[in-house]
Motif scaffolding. Structure first.
Motif, mmCIF file in Angstrom:
data_model
loop_
_atom_site.group_PDB
_atom_site.id
_atom_site.type_symbol
_atom_site.label_atom_id
_atom_site.label_comp_id
_atom_site.label_asym_id
_atom_site.label_seq_id
_atom_site.Cartn_x
_atom_site.Cartn_y
_atom_site.Cartn_z
ATOM 1 N N MET A 170 0.977 -1.284 -0.075
ATOM 2 C CA MET A 170 -0.150 -0.003 0.060
ATOM 3 C C MET A 170 0.849 1.273 -0.014
ATOM 4 O O MET A 170 0.566 2.050 -0.717
ATOM 5 C CB MET A 170 -1.120 -0.043 1.146
ATOM 6 C CG MET A 170 -2.040 -0.847 1.171
ATOM 7 S SD MET A 170 -3.138 -1.301 2.552
ATOM 8 C CE MET A 170 -2.774 0.239 3.609
ATOM 9 N N LYS A 213 1.266 9.209 0.741
ATOM 10 C CA LYS A 213 0.202 8.965 1.615
ATOM 11 C C LYS A 213 0.956 9.155 2.947
ATOM 12 O O LYS A 213 2.030 8.378 3.462
ATOM 13 C CB LYS A 213 -0.270 7.399 1.640
ATOM 14 C CG LYS A 213 -1.502 7.447 0.493
ATOM 15 C CD LYS A 213 -2.094 5.984 0.662
ATOM 16 C CE LYS A 213 -3.484 5.979 -0.139
ATOM 17 N NZ LYS A 213 -3.970 4.666 -0.292
ATOM 18 N N LYS A 226 -3.187 8.008 6.988
ATOM 19 C CA LYS A 226 -4.283 7.634 5.618
ATOM 20 C C LYS A 226 -3.824 6.191 5.372
ATOM 21 O O LYS A 226 -4.860 5.420 5.478
ATOM 22 C CB LYS A 226 -3.710 8.441 4.602
ATOM 23 C CG LYS A 226 -4.030 9.803 4.560
ATOM 24 C CD LYS A 226 -5.642 9.917 4.414
ATOM 25 C CE LYS A 226 -6.001 11.580 4.370
ATOM 26 N NZ LYS A 226 -7.330 11.740 4.176
ATOM 27 N N LEU A 227 -2.517 5.814 5.754
ATOM 28 C CA LEU A 227 -2.160 4.342 5.424
ATOM 29 C C LEU A 227 -2.737 3.636 6.459
ATOM 30 O O LEU A 227 -3.443 2.467 6.306
ATOM 31 C CB LEU A 227 -0.629 4.017 5.437
ATOM 32 C CG LEU A 227 0.178 4.513 4.141
ATOM 33 C CD1 LEU A 227 1.577 4.564 4.524
ATOM 34 C CD2 LEU A 227 -0.354 3.679 3.029
ATOM 35 N N GLN A 261 -5.576 4.250 8.365
ATOM 36 C CA GLN A 261 -6.911 4.067 8.095
ATOM 37 C C GLN A 261 -7.404 3.055 6.964
ATOM 38 O O GLN A 261 -8.179 2.296 7.164
ATOM 39 C CB GLN A 261 -7.675 5.422 7.814
ATOM 40 C CG GLN A 261 -7.548 6.449 8.860
ATOM 41 C CD GLN A 261 -7.949 7.854 8.249
ATOM 42 O OE1 GLN A 261 -7.926 7.839 7.091
ATOM 43 N NE2 GLN A 261 -8.132 8.797 9.387
ATOM 44 N N GLU A 262 -6.480 2.998 5.919
ATOM 45 C CA GLU A 262 -6.887 2.156 4.804
ATOM 46 C C GLU A 262 -6.637 0.745 5.279
ATOM 47 O O GLU A 262 -7.176 -0.360 5.014
ATOM 48 C CB GLU A 262 -5.724 2.356 3.591
ATOM 49 C CG GLU A 262 -6.239 1.843 2.376
ATOM 50 C CD GLU A 262 -5.331 2.204 1.349
ATOM 51 O OE1 GLU A 262 -5.031 1.152 0.312
ATOM 52 O OE2 GLU A 262 -5.023 3.543 1.091
ATOM 53 N N TRP A 263 -5.362 0.526 6.074
ATOM 54 C CA TRP A 263 -4.896 -0.794 6.376
ATOM 55 C C TRP A 263 -5.831 -1.377 7.375
ATOM 56 O O TRP A 263 -5.971 -2.529 7.382
ATOM 57 C CB TRP A 263 -3.569 -0.577 6.968
ATOM 58 C CG TRP A 263 -2.819 -1.936 7.401
ATOM 59 C CD1 TRP A 263 -2.707 -2.929 6.637
ATOM 60 C CD2 TRP A 263 -1.962 -2.055 8.468
ATOM 61 N NE1 TRP A 263 -1.733 -3.661 7.081
ATOM 62 C CE2 TRP A 263 -1.281 -3.264 8.216
ATOM 63 C CE3 TRP A 263 -1.426 -1.397 9.404
ATOM 64 C CZ2 TRP A 263 -0.224 -4.026 9.005
ATOM 65 C CZ3 TRP A 263 -0.512 -1.871 10.573
ATOM 66 C CH2 TRP A 263 -0.085 -3.274 10.150
ATOM 67 N N ASN A 265 -9.132 -0.708 7.914
ATOM 68 C CA ASN A 265 -10.573 -0.594 7.309
ATOM 69 C C ASN A 265 -11.050 -1.929 7.211
ATOM 70 O O ASN A 265 -12.368 -2.087 7.504
ATOM 71 C CB ASN A 265 -10.597 -0.074 5.892
ATOM 72 C CG ASN A 265 -11.338 1.169 5.882
ATOM 73 O OD1 ASN A 265 -11.988 1.666 6.834
ATOM 74 N ND2 ASN A 265 -11.578 1.777 5.128
ATOM 75 N N THR A 287 2.009 1.263 12.720
ATOM 76 C CA THR A 287 1.990 1.332 11.293
ATOM 77 C C THR A 287 3.223 1.895 11.054
ATOM 78 O O THR A 287 3.962 1.438 10.039
ATOM 79 C CB THR A 287 0.914 2.252 10.860
ATOM 80 O OG1 THR A 287 -0.468 1.641 11.237
ATOM 81 C CG2 THR A 287 0.994 2.096 9.132
#
Length: 159
Positions: free
Chosen positions: A75, A82, A86-87, A89-91, A93, A104
Motif C-alpha cells: 500500500m 500517503k 491515511k495508510l 486508516q486504509e490498512w 479498514n 503502522t
C-alpha cells in the motif's frame, strides 16, 4: 546498558566446533572476532540446553502477521505520498488488523520505508501572492497619496 550478543547461525556452529576442539573462550573469541564475554555466554547456554539455537524471546506478541506487514508495504509503495494516518486508516479498514498509527509507522520502518508527513499548508498561495502584487502595482500611486502601507508583498509599498 545491556550488551547485545547477536550471532549468526554459522558463527554459533563455528564457536561450538572450536570449543569441541578444546580451545579456550579467549582463543575462540580471537578467531571469531567476537567478545570473550559473548563467547562465554554462548558456551554456557550450550552447556545448559545442549543447543546453540536462539531461545524464544519473552515479551509482548506482535499484533500483525508477516502477511499484514507485506500488505502495508505494498500500500505504501503504491502511493508514496500517503501519510501514516491515511495508510493506517486504509490498512485497518477491513477489520483484520487492529494496530495503532505508531505501529503502522514502525512496520514501515522495519521494511525500510517511510510514511510521509502531511505538508504544512502555506499561509498564502502563490496565486494569491501574484494577485496581491498586481493589485499593489496598479494602486501604487493611490497608496502613496493616502499614506498607508501595504505589507505581504515582495517589496512593501509605502509613502
Amino acid at each position: 546498558m545491556a550488551k547485545t550478543r547477536n550471532y549468526t547461525k554459522a558463527e554459533r556452529i563455528r564457536i561450538q566446533v572450536l570449543h569441541e576442539e578444546g580451545l579456550s573462550c579467549r582463543q575462540i573469541a580471537r578467531r571469531v572476532r567476537k567478545s570473550p564475554a559473548g563467547v562465554a555466554a554462548l558456551l554456557q547456554k550450550l552447556r545448559q540446553t545442549s543447543s546453540v539455537r536462539d531461545r524464544r524471546r519473552t515479551g509482548r506478541p506482535r499484533v500483525t502477521t508477516a502477511r499484514d506487514d507485506r500488505i502495508l508495504c505494498r500500500m505504501s509503495l503504491r502511493d508514496r505520498k500517503k501519510t501514516a494516518v491515511k495508510l493506517h486508516q486504509e490498512w485497518t479498514n477491513g477489520g483484520a488488523v487492529t494496530a495503532s498509527v505508531r505501529t503502522t509507522c514502525r512496520r514501515l520502518l522495519d521494511h525500510g520505508l517511510r510514511s510521509c508527513k502531511a505538508r504544512k499548508k502555506p499561509l498564502i498561495k502563490p496565486d494569491q501572492k501574484r494577485k496581491r502584487l498586481a493589485w499593489a502595482h496598479r494602486h501604487k500611486n493611490g497608496l502613496k497619496d493616502s499614506g498607508t502601507v501595504c505589507y505581504g508583498l515582495t517589496n512593501p509599498v509605502s509613502s
